[in-house]
Design an enzyme around this catalytic site. Structure first.
Site, PDB file in Angstrom:
ATOM      1  N   SER A  30       4.678  -7.792  -6.232  1.00 52.69           N
ATOM      2  CA  SER A  30       3.604  -7.938  -5.246  1.00 52.69           C
ATOM      3  C   SER A  30       4.146  -7.523  -3.885  1.00 52.69           C
ATOM      4  CB  SER A  30       3.134  -9.392  -5.182  1.00 52.69           C
ATOM      5  OG  SER A  30       2.756  -9.865  -6.455  1.00 52.69           O
ATOM      6  N   GLY A  31       3.516  -6.531  -3.251  1.00 53.87           N
ATOM      7  CA  GLY A  31       3.986  -6.080  -1.947  1.00 53.87           C
ATOM      8  C   GLY A  31       5.390  -5.502  -2.020  1.00 53.87           C
ATOM      9  N   LYS A  86       2.108  -8.562 -14.623  1.00 54.93           N
ATOM     10  CA  LYS A  86       2.225  -8.884 -13.207  1.00 54.93           C
ATOM     11  C   LYS A  86       2.094 -10.390 -13.056  1.00 54.93           C
ATOM     12  CE  LYS A  86       0.738  -7.451  -8.615  1.00 54.93           C
ATOM     13  NZ  LYS A  86       0.306  -6.272  -7.854  1.00 54.93           N
ATOM     14  N   ASP A  91       0.809  -1.229   0.000  1.00 54.53           N
ATOM     15  CA  ASP A  91       0.000   0.000   0.000  1.00 54.53           C
ATOM     16  C   ASP A  91       0.841   1.277   0.000  1.00 54.53           C
ATOM     17  OD1 ASP A  91      -2.393  -1.453   0.000  1.00 54.53           O
ATOM     18  OD2 ASP A  91      -2.434  -1.570   2.182  1.00 54.53           O
ATOM     19  N   ILE A  92       1.998   1.207  -0.608  1.00 54.55           N
ATOM     20  CA  ILE A  92       2.851   2.389  -0.760  1.00 54.55           C
ATOM     21  C   ILE A  92       2.451   3.180  -2.008  1.00 54.55           C
ATOM     22  CG2 ILE A  92       5.242   3.171  -1.162  1.00 54.55           C
ATOM     23  CD1 ILE A  92       4.730   2.256   1.673  1.00 54.55           C
ATOM     24  N   GLY A  93       1.823   2.502  -2.956  1.00 60.05           N
ATOM     25  CA  GLY A  93       1.404   3.174  -4.186  1.00 60.05           C
ATOM     26  C   GLY A  93       2.052   2.612  -5.431  1.00 60.05           C
ATOM     27  N   THR A 115       1.096   0.198  -7.575  1.00 61.68           N
ATOM     28  CA  THR A 115       0.187   0.103  -8.722  1.00 61.68           C
ATOM     29  C   THR A 115      -0.200   1.485  -9.227  1.00 61.68           C
ATOM     30  OG1 THR A 115      -0.709  -2.003  -7.925  1.00 61.68           O
ATOM     31  CG2 THR A 115      -2.042  -0.776  -9.507  1.00 61.68           C
TER      32      THR A 115
END
Length: 221
Positions: free
Chosen positions: A114-115, A38, A13-15, A17
């Site tokens: 991912s992540g 991906k 959730d850092i951004g 994407t």
């Protein structure tokens, strides 16, 4: 073969994407033939609610979802756990083949992880796959997305040094949620560069990607 960049982040959730979509749109608007891939995506009950679909819509990409993503899981867990629960473990050969197929259609490729960088994609008795294995298999450099705020010096430096320890090439960092005239954000930018020698090649301010145009070409090399 297209020039490609692997986009990872300092955490979830850092951004990653969001910024992938901004980069893809930026390049598409410049008339460049950009694609997106991906390997494994989790937490998606419907493809229209997925990371790949977001990037596809943002940049008006024409590739099909199945071309862009090899493994989709409904459970919003790390891919390795979602794969165990749903009984569909990723295979590195499938990932490489899918990437090579979509790569042929483009001049530039964004490959989103991912992540964070230490994310297990598959972890069972038959095979163990981490993001670093995918990066090495595809033989492409990386870009790190980091938050501009408090704590980012630690997370960015740790991510960069871990990737260096695995002999992964880092071409730069982009700081998301950057605020102008914020002395902490300015200092974070300076400290990450000075402590690692890796350039902050762009910042995202209020949803706008500020990217040095001379960096866009070298980013993929």
């Amino acid at each position: 073969m297209a020039k490609a960049i692997f986009i990872t982040a300092t955490g979830t959730d850092i951004g990653k994407t969001y910024v992938s979509g901004l980069i893809a749109k930026h390049m598409k608007d410049k008339g460049l033939n950009i694609g997106y891939y991906k390997a494994a995506l989790s937490g998606s009950l419907d493809i229209t609610d997925s990371d790949a679909w977001y990037v596809k819509q943002q940049a008006d990409l024409l590739d099909s979802y199945d071309e862009m993503v090899s493994y989709t899981y409904k459970h919003a867990y790390s891919p390795h756990l979602a794969a165990q629960i749903e009984g569909n473990p990723p295979d590195i050969k499938v990932i490489k083949n899918a990437y090579e197929n979509i790569n042929k259609k483009h001049d530039y490729m964004i490959v989103e992880g991912s992540g964070g960088i230490i994310c297990p994609i598959r972890y069972d008795n038959n095979q163990k796959i981490f993001l670093e294995d995918i990066i090495k298999e595809l033989n492409i450099p990386s870009l790190i997305i980091a938050d501009a705020g408090l704590g980012t010096i630690n997370s960015a430096v740790l991510t960069i040094e871990y990737m260096r320890s695995k002999n992964l090439k880092v071409n730069g960092v982009i700081l998301n949620r950057f605020e102008m005239a914020n002395e902490m954000h300015d200092d974070n930018k300076k400290m990450i560069e000075e402590m690692t020698g890796v350039k902050i090649i762009g910042i995202v301010i209020d949803g706008i990607l500020k990217l040095d145009e001379k960096n866009i070409e070298t980013l993929f090399e």
